[in-house]
Scaffold this active site. Structure first.
Site, PDB file in Angstrom:
ATOM      1  N   GLU A  44      12.180  57.234  -2.559  1.00  0.00           N
ATOM      2  CA  GLU A  44      12.739  55.959  -3.011  1.00  0.00           C
ATOM      3  C   GLU A  44      13.628  55.324  -1.940  1.00  0.00           C
ATOM      4  O   GLU A  44      13.639  54.110  -1.780  1.00  0.00           O
ATOM      5  CB  GLU A  44      13.522  56.135  -4.318  1.00  0.00           C
ATOM      6  CG  GLU A  44      12.651  56.472  -5.523  1.00  0.00           C
ATOM      7  CD  GLU A  44      11.671  55.356  -5.901  1.00  0.00           C
ATOM      8  OE1 GLU A  44      11.834  54.208  -5.438  1.00  0.00           O
ATOM      9  OE2 GLU A  44      10.722  55.649  -6.655  1.00  0.00           O
ATOM     10  N   TYR A  89      16.275  50.525   9.450  1.00  0.00           N
ATOM     11  CA  TYR A  89      17.464  50.591   8.577  1.00  0.00           C
ATOM     12  C   TYR A  89      18.041  52.018   8.565  1.00  0.00           C
ATOM     13  O   TYR A  89      18.042  52.692   7.538  1.00  0.00           O
ATOM     14  CB  TYR A  89      17.128  50.126   7.162  1.00  0.00           C
ATOM     15  CG  TYR A  89      16.663  48.700   7.098  1.00  0.00           C
ATOM     16  CD1 TYR A  89      17.587  47.648   7.079  1.00  0.00           C
ATOM     17  CD2 TYR A  89      15.313  48.388   7.081  1.00  0.00           C
ATOM     18  CE1 TYR A  89      17.156  46.327   7.036  1.00  0.00           C
ATOM     19  CE2 TYR A  89      14.884  47.063   7.037  1.00  0.00           C
ATOM     20  CZ  TYR A  89      15.821  46.055   7.016  1.00  0.00           C
ATOM     21  OH  TYR A  89      15.394  44.747   6.969  1.00  0.00           O
ATOM     22  N   TYR A 127      19.561  51.015  -8.520  1.00  0.00           N
ATOM     23  CA  TYR A 127      18.114  51.147  -8.438  1.00  0.00           C
ATOM     24  C   TYR A 127      17.695  52.606  -8.199  1.00  0.00           C
ATOM     25  O   TYR A 127      16.889  53.179  -8.943  1.00  0.00           O
ATOM     26  CB  TYR A 127      17.568  50.247  -7.308  1.00  0.00           C
ATOM     27  CG  TYR A 127      16.177  50.635  -6.906  1.00  0.00           C
ATOM     28  CD1 TYR A 127      15.097  50.251  -7.680  1.00  0.00           C
ATOM     29  CD2 TYR A 127      15.953  51.445  -5.795  1.00  0.00           C
ATOM     30  CE1 TYR A 127      13.818  50.652  -7.360  1.00  0.00           C
ATOM     31  CE2 TYR A 127      14.683  51.855  -5.464  1.00  0.00           C
ATOM     32  CZ  TYR A 127      13.620  51.451  -6.244  1.00  0.00           C
ATOM     33  OH  TYR A 127      12.365  51.869  -5.931  1.00  0.00           O
ATOM     34  N   ASP A 145      13.938  46.534  -9.218  1.00  0.00           N
ATOM     35  CA  ASP A 145      13.909  46.226  -7.783  1.00  0.00           C
ATOM     36  C   ASP A 145      13.312  44.824  -7.620  1.00  0.00           C
ATOM     37  O   ASP A 145      13.085  44.130  -8.616  1.00  0.00           O
ATOM     38  CB  ASP A 145      13.138  47.301  -6.989  1.00  0.00           C
ATOM     39  CG  ASP A 145      11.635  47.261  -7.254  1.00  0.00           C
ATOM     40  OD1 ASP A 145      11.192  46.513  -8.161  1.00  0.00           O
ATOM     41  OD2 ASP A 145      10.881  47.968  -6.556  1.00  0.00           O
ATOM     42  N   CYS A 211      -4.625  41.532 -14.341  1.00  0.00           N
ATOM     43  CA  CYS A 211      -3.299  41.968 -14.814  1.00  0.00           C
ATOM     44  C   CYS A 211      -3.378  42.454 -16.265  1.00  0.00           C
ATOM     45  O   CYS A 211      -3.894  41.749 -17.128  1.00  0.00           O
ATOM     46  CB  CYS A 211      -2.306  40.810 -14.708  1.00  0.00           C
ATOM     47  SG  CYS A 211      -0.692  41.252 -15.377  1.00  0.00           S
TER      48      CYS A 211
HETATM   49  N1  ADE Z   1       8.405  51.037  -5.032  1.00  0.00           N
HETATM   50  C1  ADE Z   1       9.454  51.838  -4.855  1.00  0.00           C
HETATM   51  N2  ADE Z   1       9.363  52.946  -5.575  1.00  0.00           N
HETATM   52  C2  ADE Z   1       8.197  52.863  -6.246  1.00  0.00           C
HETATM   53  C3  ADE Z   1       7.552  53.700  -7.147  1.00  0.00           C
HETATM   54  N3  ADE Z   1       8.094  54.860  -7.490  1.00  0.00           N
HETATM   55  N4  ADE Z   1       6.375  53.279  -7.647  1.00  0.00           N
HETATM   56  C4  ADE Z   1       5.864  52.095  -7.288  1.00  0.00           C
HETATM   57  N5  ADE Z   1       6.420  51.274  -6.417  1.00  0.00           N
HETATM   58  C5  ADE Z   1       7.587  51.647  -5.906  1.00  0.00           C
END
Ligand code: ADE
Length: 366
Positions: A44, A89, A127, A145, A211
């Site tokens: 993440e 970063y 997040y 996010d 979708c």
């Molecule tokens: N973007 C960041 N983490 C994610 C996740 N676990 N699944 C899908 N998109 C993401």
């Protein structure tokens, strides 16, 4: 701006549609094969502001080298930065390292399990704590996010273009995310909404026909699009200096690298190719041009071959310099640009071109 209203039946239908779609359409990503909170945490953090293709490649090497919180905590910062090379970063890597050290020092290496406790660690905000707690431990907390914001705004018909909405909009989005969350499968549900934003509900080209929740969507392609960020272009030049010191080490080539100083530098501690002085080198006598994006800037980088005896005249001294063998250079904390140049010059092994990152891996087409 109208509230998002949906009765319990509609919410249940949307949850089911999203989860079924996620089951059948999700990308097979390495961190999705694990419920280890540490593995999820690393993924993440890497995924923030970096493209998935870049993360996939770097993630596996990082986890092989630092498979546990303790392994990461006991590593040197230079080793952590070396494994982060190309992801950009670098502050994220430093915070991850620091948080691992806190977990080892204060909790015997055991990660906290709740979102509230995770949030107390350096570098873990709302997040990341929600993502780890919901995916690894099934805590019913909603993740928000940038992708989730876009999906929810479109579903509800809220105009978020041009940064409109402020705190009021943010509060509405969070309330909507909490209302939609499936408390039985919060980790999968959160990932389903993020995945929808990453692969279907795209910023400029939403694929509404495939979708799973288009029937409940207020916009279905009629949304307003946020303006593209302005991307500046800058030209810079660096020196590629390679020598073959016969007497010293049997003739293996060495490349000159310079470490960015710890103060007043964007990527302190990382190693790069020395910068060329303004006006040094013939304008049309360069070895190659490399495009490289760092945050909102596209760099056009000219790489000049510079002989050892011309270094003082042609380059700007910016930090400690070292001649290093090519195998050693490959293990160092190089900037993404330095790694890219050394690969293109066939001084380091090539990488998968899809994952050859710009510094943040997001903006430019190299
Ligand atoms: N973007 C960041 N983490 C994610 C996740 N676990 N699944 C899908 N998109 C993401």
């Amino acid at each position: 701006m109208a509230e998002f209203r949906a009765n319990a039946g509609t919410v249940t239908r949307m949850q089911k549609a999203l989860l079924e779609w996620y089951e059948s359409s999700r990308r097979d990503l390495p961190w999705r094969r694990s419920r280890d909170p540490y593995a999820i945490w690393v993924s993440e953090i890497m995924l923030q502001q970096t493209r998935v293709a870049v993360v996939v490649e770097r993630y596996q090497a990082f986890m092989a080298r630092f498979p546990t919180v303790a392994a990461l905590a006991h590593a040197s910062e230079q080793d952590v930065l070396a494994l982060w090379s190309g992801l950009g970063y670098y502050r994220r890597a430093r915070m991850l390292h620091k948080a691992a050290q806190v977990i080892v020092a204060d909790r015997g290496g055991l990660m906290p399990e709740t979102a509230a406790e995770l949030r107390r660690l350096p570098g873990i905000g709302g997040y990341t704590s929600a993502a780890i707690a919901s995916i690894a431990h099934g805590e019913p907390v909603a993740v928000v996010d940038g992708n989730v914001e876009r999906v929810l705004c479109r579903l509800a018909g809220w105009d978020a273009s041009g940064g409109k909405g402020g705190t009021d909009l943010r509060n509405r989005i969070e309330a909507m995310a909490a209302r939609l969350l499936d408390p039985e499968r919060p980790g999968d549900f959160n990932q389903a909404v993020m995945e929808l934003g990453a692969t279907v509900c795209l910023p400029r080209n939403p694929q509404c026909l495939v979708c799973p929740v288009s029937a409940s969507c207020k916009t279905r392609g009629e949304h307003k699009t946020a303006p593209r960020p302005r991307i500046a272009t800058r030209e810079v030049a660096h020196a590629l200096s390679v020598r073959t010191p016969r007497a010293m080490n049997g003739g293996d080539p060495e490349v000159l690298l310079e470490q960015r100083p710890d103060v007043a530098s964007v990527m302190p501690g990382l190693w790069e190719l020395p910068a060329l002085r303004d006006g040094a080198g013939e304008a049309d006598d360069f070895r190659m041009t490399v495009r490289h994006a760092i945050m909102q800037v596209n760099y056009i980088v000219r790489i000049h071959d510079v002989r050892e005896e011309d270094l003082t005249a042609q380059t700007v001294a910016g930090g400690e310099r070292r001649w290093v063998s090519l195998p050693e250079a490959g293990t160092m904390a190089l900037t993404g640009l330095a790694r890219k140049v050394l690969r293109r010059a066939h001084l380091l092994p090539a990488s998968n071109p899809d994952s050859e990152a710009s510094e943040a891996g997001v903006l430019a087409s190299p």
